[in-house]
Design a protein around this motif. Structure first.
Motif, short mmCIF file in Angstrom:
data_model
loop_
_atom_site.label_atom_id
_atom_site.label_comp_id
_atom_site.label_asym_id
_atom_site.label_seq_id
_atom_site.Cartn_x
_atom_site.Cartn_y
_atom_site.Cartn_z
N GLU A 15 0.84 -1.21 0.00
CA GLU A 15 0.00 0.00 0.00
C GLU A 15 0.87 1.25 0.00
OE1 GLU A 15 -2.70 2.69 2.95
OE2 GLU A 15 -2.69 0.54 3.38
N SER A 16 1.92 1.26 0.82
CA SER A 16 2.72 2.48 0.89
C SER A 16 3.51 2.71 -0.40
CB SER A 16 3.65 2.47 2.12
OG SER A 16 4.70 1.58 1.91
N ARG B 167 0.98 4.26 -2.77
CA ARG B 167 0.67 5.66 -2.43
C ARG B 167 1.87 6.56 -2.72
NH1 ARG B 167 -2.57 5.65 3.12
NH2 ARG B 167 -2.48 7.87 2.69
N ILE C 121 1.68 7.38 -6.33
CA ILE C 121 0.70 8.45 -6.56
C ILE C 121 1.30 9.80 -6.22
CG2 ILE C 121 -1.51 9.39 -5.73
CD1 ILE C 121 -2.40 6.38 -5.37
N ILE D 199 -7.76 5.02 -2.19
CA ILE D 199 -6.43 5.11 -2.83
C ILE D 199 -6.60 5.70 -4.23
CG2 ILE D 199 -4.42 3.82 -3.63
CD1 ILE D 199 -4.94 1.77 -1.42
N GLU E 56 -7.12 9.36 -4.01
CA GLU E 56 -5.87 10.08 -3.75
C GLU E 56 -5.18 10.45 -5.07
OE1 GLU E 56 -2.20 8.68 -1.07
OE2 GLU E 56 -4.16 8.36 -0.15
N HIS E 57 -5.19 9.48 -6.00
CA HIS E 57 -4.60 9.74 -7.32
C HIS E 57 -5.40 10.79 -8.08
CE1 HIS E 57 -3.47 9.37 -11.50
NE2 HIS E 57 -4.69 8.93 -11.79
#
Length: 677
Positions: free
Chosen positions: A312-313, A316, A319, A410, A413-414
């Protein structure tokens, strides 16, 4: 989706053109019907029985476009006794079981003529696991050009155990079979009124919603390789959009039922809501339950919780940086409207992902981890897979929507990192939407939906079938139309795209959503193309014409009756309206609302059709998209446009004349329509 767009896409079409005349649509439909009928029993069609006994798949490889490579591979596994036995559960998320199902799919995809497809299907149906067989037949019928007009029977009647919520219903079906008495059995949703999640069970447990989810994943499978036949256009973006729409629709149902929107999952926090499926496999015992407040655990041989946090990190990070790192170390820029497509491939992790090694398979692994969270003790009790490990059953688990809210955030966020749309991006000069009115009531109700359980019970050819049906309440809505007035001052005919969205005006506490939060909850109700003549245009669009929904497929029995009638009369079998099952069920077009009426913002956005259309004469095409299509995706705009990006100042949406905003209320007066004795 099988549609007119198929013509644009099938690269291998030339291979099949000569051979495709070898069976009528009615014959093809007959074959598929009988290959799937009573799939856990013996074949019932005499020709198929002969094929199963006498056909040698490897004898004449000239019938395969790969010289028999795929069939040799599968036959070797069969002869070496490596294939999963029959009468055993099947899960697509089990790597070996998936590999076996895809070996058969690969054989189908390389058959040059219909007869070879049917011979192989009959032969392997008798020798392979039933779940693997059904999966390969469904995937093959959706993707093989020769099966373009085949309508797949409803999955809930082919494998009823995966859809019928209560084990007791299946037990009653067996009793009816023993007594040889036609029976209608009531099905109800899982859980009790003491569980507030029960209020929205009608959504996640709806057999049409489950079917939609399965079919979307068959149409755009994560295991797809372009070498099977063609590239799946905008596959990653479609993955984002179809799950975003499931998540926002679920939240609208929750608000309609006085529940707060769903909370996203968190790897380090307990999964608050447990789930007891009350369902059994046909073979392999009951689906495992998950207690409340259980923590994620490592799944042996699959993934560790800390890996998920790392994946996940990394995503992100990508992104925040605005690029994805490919396996060879080069960068793919995602700061544009196609970035979402790459990101979707990465997050689902389909075989289109540019770097699985680095970014992992967040979505697919999460399904296994949620499915395994109730099988803990590391395989000690040999439990079968949980509901999250089947696309047929996943949406029943409230955890499904929590997982997809997490993924959706997520994606957001993008999208929020991209520049906002300017006035110029949104404006359609010379076009003004002057009025939007709804004709009819926005009102929902429940009605009983009936389907057959004949394929749920064991069978012998000596005893005739009796009708054993179950009925279950399903949400539906009264028909309505949009009346849209558009003024075209361009002085000439103009192609326009019309997009219709709604979103809840307030949350469950009665607090208004900010425009920027509300637009991320936009539910797409329709998208269509129209030629505007110069001057005033009055457009009437019926709810039944929505391009995002599909009708329920006719029952297995009806499909068989229609097919046999066409075969015996030599007539044409026309089932084209059911060829795509990818869309949301048409009865689910509107959220439920409630007795007080739930307020929704309704937006009608009219944009430049010439700029948007990816295919010529788009306004004349009747069948098209339902969340995707074989071939070129018909709309060039990003899914969710114009609400897919962060909004700095919502006044811009009031300044463009080609958008129109109005408030509507959706009611549910507790009406329940029974269609039986």
């Amino acid at each position: 989706m099988k549609s007119v767009l198929l013509l644009l896409a099938v690269v291998g079409a030339a291979l099949f053109s000569v051979a495709s005349a070898d069976a009528s649509n009615a014959q093809k439909q007959h074959d598929v019907n009988y290959l799937l009928w009573k799939v856990n029993e013996n074949l019932r069609d005499e020709t198929h029985k002969t094929y199963a006994k006498t056909f040698d798949p490897e004898a004449d490889t000239s019938h395969y476009s790969d010289n028999g490579e795929a069939v040799h591979r599968l036959m070797k596994e069969l002869k070496d006794h490596r294939l999963l036995e029959q009468k055993h559960w099947f899960s697509l998320f089990n790597e070996r079981q998936r590999e076996e199902a895809l070996m058969l799919f690969d054989v189908f995809m390389h058959c040059k003529d219909w007869e070879t497809i049917v011979k192989n299907a009959a032969f392997f149906r008798e020798r392979m696991n039933e779940g693997e067989f059904v999966y390969a037949v469904y995937a093959g019928a959706i993707h093989h050009p020769l099966a373009e007009h085949v309508v797949l029977p409803p999955l809930y009647e082919v494998t009823p155990h995966m859809f019928t919520i209560d084990t007791e219903v299946i037990q009653e079906a067996y009793a009816a079979k023993m007594r040889q008495t036609p029976t209608k059995i009531k099905s109800s949703f899982t859980g009790t009124a003491r569980n507030k999640e029960q209020r929205v069970a009608y959504f996640g447990e709806d057999i049409g919603m489950n079917t939609h989810h399965v079919f979307w994943h068959l149409e755009f499978p994560f295991w797809w390789r372009d070498s099977y036949s063609h590239k799946l256009d905008r596959k990653g973006e479609n993955f984002f959009w179809v799950h975003n729409q499931l998540a926002v629709r679920f939240d609208a149902e929750r608000i309609s039922n006085y529940l707060e929107p769903v909370q996203e999952l968190h790897w380090e926090k307990p999964i608050h809501d447990g789930f007891a499926p009350h369902t059994s496999y046909k073979y392999g015992g009951a689906f495992p339950s998950r207690p409340d407040d259980i923590h994620f655990e490592d799944v042996d041989g699959v993934a560790r919780v800390r890996d998920m946090v790392i994946y996940e990190s990394r995503i992100r990070d990508a992104i925040a940086h605005g690029y994805i790192i490919k396996e060879d170390g080069t960068h793919i820029d995602i700061m544009n409207e196609h970035g979402i497509d790459v990101l979707g491939d990465v997050i689902e992790s389909s075989l289109y992902s540019p770097n699985v090694q680095y970014y992992g398979a967040l979505h697919n692994t999460a399904h296994i981890m949620l499915g395994s969270s109730n099988r803990s003790h590391h395989g000690k009790y040999n439990m079968p897979p949980g509901v999250m490990e089947h696309f047929e059953t996943a949406t029943r688990d409230p955890g499904f929507f929590r997982l997809h809210k997490y993924m959706d955030n997520i994606f957001r966020e993008h999208k929020d990192s991209l520049p906002s749309y300017s006035f110029e991006d949104l404006d359609f000069k010379g076009v003004e939407v002057t009025n939007v009115a709804i004709d009819g009531k926005l009102e929902t109700y429940f009605e009983d939906f009936e389907y057959s359980l004949i394929n749920a019970v064991d069978d012998t050819e000596d005893i005739p079938d009796v009708d054993i049906d179950t009925y279950v309440p399903r949400l539906n809505h009264k028909e309505f139309s949009y009346n849209i007035d558009i003024k075209n001052d361009k002085g000439a005919d103009t192609l326009a795209t019309v997009r219709i969205y709604i979103w809840p005006h307030k949350d469950n506490n009665g607090v208004e959503f900010s425009f920027d939060d509300a637009r991320w909850q936009a539910i797409e109700l329709d998208r269509f193309w129209v030629k505007l003549s110069a001057g005033d245009n009055h457009i009437v669009r019926k709810s039944t014409d929505s391009s995002v929904t599909v009708s329920d497929v006719p029952s297995f029995k009806t499909l068989m009756e229609k097919t046999e009638a066409a075969l015996s009369s030599g007539g044409d079998l026309d089932l084209h309206e059911f060829e795509s099952a990818v869309g949301v069920p048409n009865r689910f077009l509107l959220p439920k609302g409630n007795e007080n009426g739930v307020e929704f913002d309704l937006y009608v956005c009219v944009t430049d059709g010439e700029k948007d259309a990816a295919i010529p004469d788009i306004h004349t095409k009747e069948e098209f998209m339902h969340y995707g299509s074989h071939g070129v995706y018909p709309d060039k705009r990003p899914h969710g446009y114009p609400f897919d990006r962060h909004v700095e100042d919502e006044r811009i949406f009031e300044q463009v004349t080609n958008f129109h905003h109005t408030m509507v209320k959706i009611y549910n007066h507790g009406e329940h329509i029974h269609h039986h004795d």
